[in-house]
Motif scaffolding. Structure first.
Motif, PDB file in Angstrom:
ATOM      1  N   PHE A 164       0.853  -1.183   0.000  1.00 36.67           N
ATOM      2  CA  PHE A 164       0.000   0.000   0.000  1.00 36.67           C
ATOM      3  C   PHE A 164       0.891   1.236   0.000  1.00 36.67           C
ATOM      4  CE2 PHE A 164      -3.106   3.057   1.516  1.00 36.67           C
ATOM      5  CZ  PHE A 164      -4.268   2.623   0.888  1.00 36.67           C
ATOM      6  N   HIS A 165       0.662   2.138  -0.949  1.00 36.46           N
ATOM      7  CA  HIS A 165       1.424   3.384  -0.985  1.00 36.46           C
ATOM      8  C   HIS A 165       0.567   4.474  -1.607  1.00 36.46           C
ATOM      9  CE1 HIS A 165       2.240   1.187  -4.734  1.00 36.46           C
ATOM     10  NE2 HIS A 165       2.484   2.350  -5.322  1.00 36.46           N
ATOM     11  N   LEU A 166       0.894   5.702  -1.277  1.00 35.99           N
ATOM     12  CA  LEU A 166       0.077   6.843  -1.675  1.00 35.99           C
ATOM     13  C   LEU A 166       0.893   7.821  -2.504  1.00 35.99           C
ATOM     14  CD1 LEU A 166      -1.590   7.279   1.796  1.00 35.99           C
ATOM     15  CD2 LEU A 166      -2.790   6.617  -0.271  1.00 35.99           C
ATOM     16  N   HIS A 167       0.457   8.024  -3.744  1.00 33.91           N
ATOM     17  CA  HIS A 167       1.041   9.047  -4.607  1.00 33.91           C
ATOM     18  C   HIS A 167       0.320  10.363  -4.327  1.00 33.91           C
ATOM     19  CE1 HIS A 167       3.443   6.568  -7.480  1.00 33.91           C
ATOM     20  NE2 HIS A 167       2.611   5.615  -7.078  1.00 33.91           N
ATOM     21  N   ASN A 168       1.082  11.411  -4.101  1.00 37.57           N
ATOM     22  CA  ASN A 168       0.501  12.732  -3.857  1.00 37.57           C
ATOM     23  C   ASN A 168       1.065  13.713  -4.876  1.00 37.57           C
ATOM     24  OD1 ASN A 168      -0.827  12.301  -1.007  1.00 37.57           O
ATOM     25  ND2 ASN A 168       1.219  11.415  -0.860  1.00 37.57           N
ATOM     26  N   PHE A 169       0.222  14.123  -5.813  1.00 35.96           N
ATOM     27  CA  PHE A 169       0.659  15.126  -6.784  1.00 35.96           C
ATOM     28  C   PHE A 169       0.484  16.500  -6.158  1.00 35.96           C
ATOM     29  CE2 PHE A 169      -0.412  18.155 -10.219  1.00 35.96           C
ATOM     30  CZ  PHE A 169       0.831  18.170 -10.856  1.00 35.96           C
ATOM     31  N   ILE A 170       1.609  17.205  -5.999  1.00 35.70           N
ATOM     32  CA  ILE A 170       1.612  18.555  -5.432  1.00 35.70           C
ATOM     33  C   ILE A 170       1.870  19.527  -6.574  1.00 35.70           C
ATOM     34  CG2 ILE A 170       2.698  20.113  -3.773  1.00 35.70           C
ATOM     35  CD1 ILE A 170       3.610  17.662  -2.206  1.00 35.70           C
ATOM     36  N   PRO A 171       0.851  20.274  -7.017  1.00 39.00           N
ATOM     37  CA  PRO A 171       1.080  21.225  -8.106  1.00 39.00           C
ATOM     38  C   PRO A 171       2.175  22.226  -7.748  1.00 39.00           C
ATOM     39  CG  PRO A 171      -1.270  20.928  -7.723  1.00 39.00           C
ATOM     40  CD  PRO A 171      -0.561  20.255  -6.585  1.00 39.00           C
ATOM     41  N   ASN A 172       2.970  22.584  -8.728  1.00 44.79           N
ATOM     42  CA  ASN A 172       4.069  23.532  -8.527  1.00 44.79           C
ATOM     43  C   ASN A 172       3.505  24.948  -8.470  1.00 44.79           C
ATOM     44  OD1 ASN A 172       6.556  24.748  -8.365  1.00 44.79           O
ATOM     45  ND2 ASN A 172       7.071  24.449 -10.528  1.00 44.79           N
ATOM     46  N   LEU A 173       2.771  25.204  -7.410  1.00 41.87           N
ATOM     47  CA  LEU A 173       2.029  26.459  -7.286  1.00 41.87           C
ATOM     48  C   LEU A 173       1.889  26.817  -5.813  1.00 41.87           C
ATOM     49  CD1 LEU A 173      -1.247  27.401  -9.114  1.00 41.87           C
ATOM     50  CD2 LEU A 173      -1.284  27.186  -6.637  1.00 41.87           C
ATOM     51  N   VAL A 174       2.229  28.051  -5.479  1.00 34.45           N
ATOM     52  CA  VAL A 174       2.075  28.578  -4.123  1.00 34.45           C
ATOM     53  C   VAL A 174       1.286  29.877  -4.219  1.00 34.45           C
ATOM     54  CG1 VAL A 174       3.244  29.376  -2.035  1.00 34.45           C
ATOM     55  CG2 VAL A 174       4.310  27.618  -3.455  1.00 34.45           C
ATOM     56  N   VAL A 175       0.249  30.009  -3.398  1.00 38.27           N
ATOM     57  CA  VAL A 175      -0.543  31.237  -3.383  1.00 38.27           C
ATOM     58  C   VAL A 175      -0.240  31.977  -2.087  1.00 38.27           C
ATOM     59  CG1 VAL A 175      -2.837  32.254  -3.542  1.00 38.27           C
ATOM     60  CG2 VAL A 175      -2.345  30.113  -4.737  1.00 38.27           C
ATOM     61  N   THR A 176       0.289  33.184  -2.205  1.00 38.28           N
ATOM     62  CA  THR A 176       0.664  33.958  -1.025  1.00 38.28           C
ATOM     63  C   THR A 176      -0.558  34.653  -0.433  1.00 38.28           C
ATOM     64  OG1 THR A 176       1.171  35.939  -2.310  1.00 38.28           O
ATOM     65  CG2 THR A 176       2.945  34.334  -2.012  1.00 38.28           C
ATOM     66  N   GLU A 177      -0.361  35.271   0.723  1.00 35.18           N
ATOM     67  CA  GLU A 177      -1.475  35.904   1.432  1.00 35.18           C
ATOM     68  C   GLU A 177      -2.116  37.015   0.609  1.00 35.18           C
ATOM     69  OE1 GLU A 177      -2.375  38.032   5.776  1.00 35.18           O
ATOM     70  OE2 GLU A 177      -0.420  37.132   5.345  1.00 35.18           O
TER      71      GLU A 177
END
Length: 516
Positions: free
Chosen positions: A214-227
């Protein structure tokens, strides 16, 4: 354990999604709906949705449960309306919005995101796969899911830094990130297949039984939204090898506590880097940790028999051939036969698993005692690493602190890791029978650490070297050196020393017991 890979924005999003969803058909719309709203205004999942979430095969993708609204808006998704549709996912892997296909921002991205893969020890997967009841299986799966979510929130503090200026030359700014999770329940050979001659290369799971994993792939978009709403890119420089090890360890710490809360008996693996389920025998772990088969070679031979040139085929045609070869029995047992195969393999070693929910007692200790216990383990393993290294990256302290917390839990997350690192820095550690302190400094713009015993050793070596260089008691005389040089040059072997070589001979022969 944590593995991670970059996802190129130039990829074909549909092909990336096919790999992460294991080529499963899109879930029916009914499983994407909510059953109602609770008094706090939160969506209530239907029983069918929960079943789909926690059953392993073909498990649907799931957005970050607490997806920041600003990130969802930047991605063009509505994470409050159930699970992602395939049409939402495909453009994200290409760095585009899900709603209109436009780029996330004016800045062109080389990478659309990162694939973070958290995986428990094989014994945890076996405890779930061979559980006596579906309820127990889902409890263990949920423990893994929650550890995954908690570890990603921990990672978000490191990854949620938007670069400013080209390549981050103007620094970074804190912000929010999101992710989408895909669960896989087996380890099968992963094939890197090219999409025709000159095309892109994509990962594909071989359609064979594999092993429970059992393993979990987590796609993290290359995107950061600042305050203030600015959309930037993740500063990937923080994803160092040590950071990957730290995040992998904190996942193990969260998972260990989740399993202990279920009454599962757990302990360290041999390297003290992962949690193991003690009621799953080592023989079973070994049995279900087989090496990959040479699947591509078998598939190429199958293609050649059909007068097809493997390297010229498109990715879709290669996948079709893999499934045809699997169905024909050319690649071994198929993934549809996996559970039958696994139970036969368990019977071969006489393993008849019952349960791991044995109500194992948990000692009640204070936060201070918990951190002291983690410090003891971290200090021991740090000393072990200094046996073969004089200087370490300072981030190794965080790795050892997180691994020390696996045995006692890390309910405070980053604060726990920080506290254990602080104990190491304040108290030092026992190294080769001597209590030593840490010494910090910078080398090549990176923070490094050594220890007081190493400094003492280097000072002693330096003093001995200085004394040896000043000791001329065994120097050769100039006359002896001239005679030796002349004898070699007159030997008829064609040797003639250059001025530089002669200077080196005089320096070594008359420069003390140590000369450079």
């Amino acid at each position: 354990m944590l593995n991670f890979a970059k996802v190129a924005a130039s990829s074909d999003g549909a092909k990336i999604r096919a790999y992460l969803t294991q080529d499963a058909p899109e879930p029916q719309h009914a499983s994407l709906t909510v059953a109602g709203v609770d008094p706090a205004g939160r969506n209530l999942d239907s029983g069918e949705t929960l079943t789909n979430y926690y059953t392993g095969r073909g498990e649907a993708a799931a957005w970050r449960k607490d997806m920041p609204a600003s990130v969802a808006a930047a991605l063009g998704i509505d994470s409050t309306k159930g699970r992602p549709r395939y049409a939402d996912l495909d453009p994200l892997f290409e760095g585009r919005r899900a709603d209109n296909g436009e780029a996330w921002s004016r800045t062109q991205r080389t990478n659309s995101g990162f694939d973070f893969v958290f995986a428990p020890h094989k014994s945890v997967s076996l405890a779930a796969e061979f559980a006596a009841s579906e309820a127990e299986r889902r409890l263990i799966w949920e423990a893994i899911h929650r550890a995954n979510d908690e570890a990603l929130r921990y990672a978000a503090e490191d990854l949620g830094q938007a670069r400013k200026g080209k390549g981050g030359l103007k620094g970074v700014e804190a912000g929010q990130i999101g992710w989408v999770t895909f669960a896989h329940d087996a380890a099968r050979p992963t094939l890197a297949l090219q999409d025709g001659a000159g095309g892109g290369t994509y990962l594909v799971d071989a359609p064979i039984a594999g092993d429970p994993h059992f393993h979990l792939h987590n796609f993290i978009p290359n995107l950061v939204v600042t305050e203030d709403g600015r959309v930037g890119s993740i500063d990937a420089r923080v994803i160092t090898a040590n950071k990957v090890h730290e995040l992998g360890a904190i996942f193990q710490a969260y998972l260990a506590q989740n399993l202990r809360d279920l009454g599962v008996r757990v302990g360290y693996d041999e390297k003290e880097e992962a949690i193991v389920v003690l009621d799953v025998p080592e023989a079973a772990v070994a049995k279900f940790s087989k090496r990959d088969r040479q699947v591509i070679g078998d598939a190429k031979r199958y293609a050649a028999e059909s007068a097809l040139e493997w390297d010229e085929l498109s990715l879709d045609k290669k996948k079709q051939l893999l499934h045809e070869a699997s169905a024909a029995g050319r690649l071994g047992k198929t993934k549809e036969e996996a559970r039958e195969v696994w139970r036969a393999q368990a019977a071969e070693i006489g393993w008849n698993h019952e349960t791991v929910l044995v109500s194992a007692p948990q000692p009640v200790i204070s936060d201070a005692e918990r951190r002291e216990a983690a410090y003891d383990l971290a200090a021991k393993n740090l000393s072990r690493e200094f046996v073969t290294a004089a200087v370490l990256d300072r981030d190794r302290l965080r790795v050892h602190a997180a691994r020390g917390l696996i045995s006692v839990g890390a309910p405070a997350g980053r604060k726990d890791v920080d506290a254990v690192v602080d104990l190491i820095e304040r108290h030092g550690f026992n190294h080769e029978g001597v209590q030593v302190s840490l010494i910090s400094g910078k080398l090549e713009r990176s923070e490094r650490v050594s220890n007081s015993l190493q400094v003492h050793i280097e000072q002693a070596v330096s003093e001995k070297a200085r004394n040896a260089a000043l000791d001329h008691s065994s120097d050769l005389t100039d006359a002896a050196l001239r005679s030796a040089i002349a004898a070699v040059e007159a030997s008829g072997q064609g040797v003639a020393f250059s001025p530089e070589q002669s200077a080196a001979i005089y320096a070594l022969g008359g420069g003390g017991k140590l000369s450079l």
